[in-house]
Design an enzyme around this catalytic site. Structure first.
Site, PDB file in Angstrom:
ATOM      1  N   CYS A   1     -14.529  22.908  -9.690  1.00  0.00           N
ATOM      2  CA  CYS A   1     -14.743  22.382 -11.239  1.00  0.00           C
ATOM      3  C   CYS A   1     -13.918  22.727 -12.280  1.00  0.00           C
ATOM      4  CB  CYS A   1     -16.156  22.601 -11.459  1.00  0.00           C
ATOM      5  SG  CYS A   1     -16.517  22.315 -13.351  1.00  0.00           S
TER       6      CYS A   1
ATOM      7  N   HIS B   1     -20.759  14.571  -9.437  1.00  0.00           N
ATOM      8  CA  HIS B   1     -20.165  15.816 -10.301  1.00  0.00           C
ATOM      9  C   HIS B   1     -20.320  15.568 -11.717  1.00  0.00           C
ATOM     10  CE1 HIS B   1     -17.341  19.446 -10.337  1.00  0.00           C
ATOM     11  NE2 HIS B   1     -17.539  19.032 -11.414  1.00  0.00           N
ATOM     12  N   GLU B   2     -19.495  14.539 -12.278  1.00  0.00           N
ATOM     13  CA  GLU B   2     -19.627  14.387 -13.542  1.00  0.00           C
ATOM     14  C   GLU B   2     -20.919  14.210 -14.193  1.00  0.00           C
ATOM     15  OE1 GLU B   2     -17.068  15.486 -14.852  1.00  0.00           O
ATOM     16  OE2 GLU B   2     -15.774  15.452 -12.991  1.00  0.00           O
TER      17      GLU B   2
ATOM     18  N   HIS C   1     -22.920  17.139 -14.918  1.00  0.00           N
ATOM     19  CA  HIS C   1     -22.284  17.861 -15.998  1.00  0.00           C
ATOM     20  C   HIS C   1     -23.095  17.291 -17.202  1.00  0.00           C
ATOM     21  CE1 HIS C   1     -19.085  20.369 -15.365  1.00  0.00           C
ATOM     22  NE2 HIS C   1     -18.390  19.650 -14.640  1.00  0.00           N
TER      23      HIS C   1
HETATM   24 NI    NI Z   1     -16.851  19.803 -13.188  1.00  0.00          NI
END
Ligand code: NI
Length: 195
Positions: free
Chosen positions: A110, A152-153, A156
């Site tokens: 990341c 993954h995004e 976040h």
């Molecule tokens: Ni990331």
């Protein structure tokens, strides 16, 4: 000068990001923020960026996996990861509405991860709904690396980082990853590290 991307430990990365209204999405300030995110993602470079990573706790992500980024990766590794180029796009207020039980495990890092990389298990396929920059609804069916980027995004935006999902024993600096693990198959790494 390179733009600063917030690093692990910054509390903004642990907040639930705010949803945008249609008016918010169509505002000049959102347009500017999206432009800034695009430039920071390209500059990093990274395949995705979420607004909280630049200190804006808002539900916006930018994604682009350029063919250029995969130059140093073998055809075999690309096929194993089901990694194909993904054109630039924006997702606002995205939600995962379906995910496959089938999973894939690969090293993942990341831009906020302070150069840490480790094995992360993710669903192999996801379906995501959200809005684009024109506030139009979009539905995305993704597989392989693109599905990983989306998970993954979207994590976040919910205060979750990939380190939360990492097999702890596989956690490595990028330098050591390149030196010791990058050219081994995931099965070999799992066996050697007991992950
Ligand atoms: Ni990331």
């Amino acid at each position: 000068m390179k733009h600063h991307i917030l690093q692990i430990g910054n509390p903004v990365l642990r907040q639930i990001a705010q949803e945008l209204s249609i008016t918010d999405i169509l505002s000049a300030s959102t347009r500017e923020l999206i432009d800034l995110m695009k430039n920071i993602m390209w500059e990093a470079p990274g395949v995705g960026l979420a607004a909280p990573q630049i200190g804006k706790s808002l539900q916006i992500v930018t994604i682009e996996d350029k063919a250029d980024y995969t130059r140093g990766i073998s055809a075999e590794q690309l096929a194993e990861r089901k990694r194909r180029a993904v054109p630039f796009h924006i997702l606002i207020n995205p939600k995962i509405i379906n995910k496959s039980d089938e999973q894939a495990e690969f090293f993942e890092a990341c831009l906020s991860g302070n150069r840490l990389i480790g094995l992360v298990k993710r669903a192999l396929r996801v379906q995501v709904k959200g809005l684009n920059e024109k506030a139009e609804p979009v539905i995305i069916d993704a597989e392989g690396w693109y599905a990983r980027i989306l998970q993954h995004e979207i994590d976040h935006l919910n205060g979750i980082l990939c380190i939360d999902h990492m097999c702890p024993r596989s956690m490595s600096t990028l330098e050591n990853y390149t030196h010791y693990w990058k050219f081994k198959s995931v099965q070999e790494v799992q066996k050697e590290l007991n992950c």
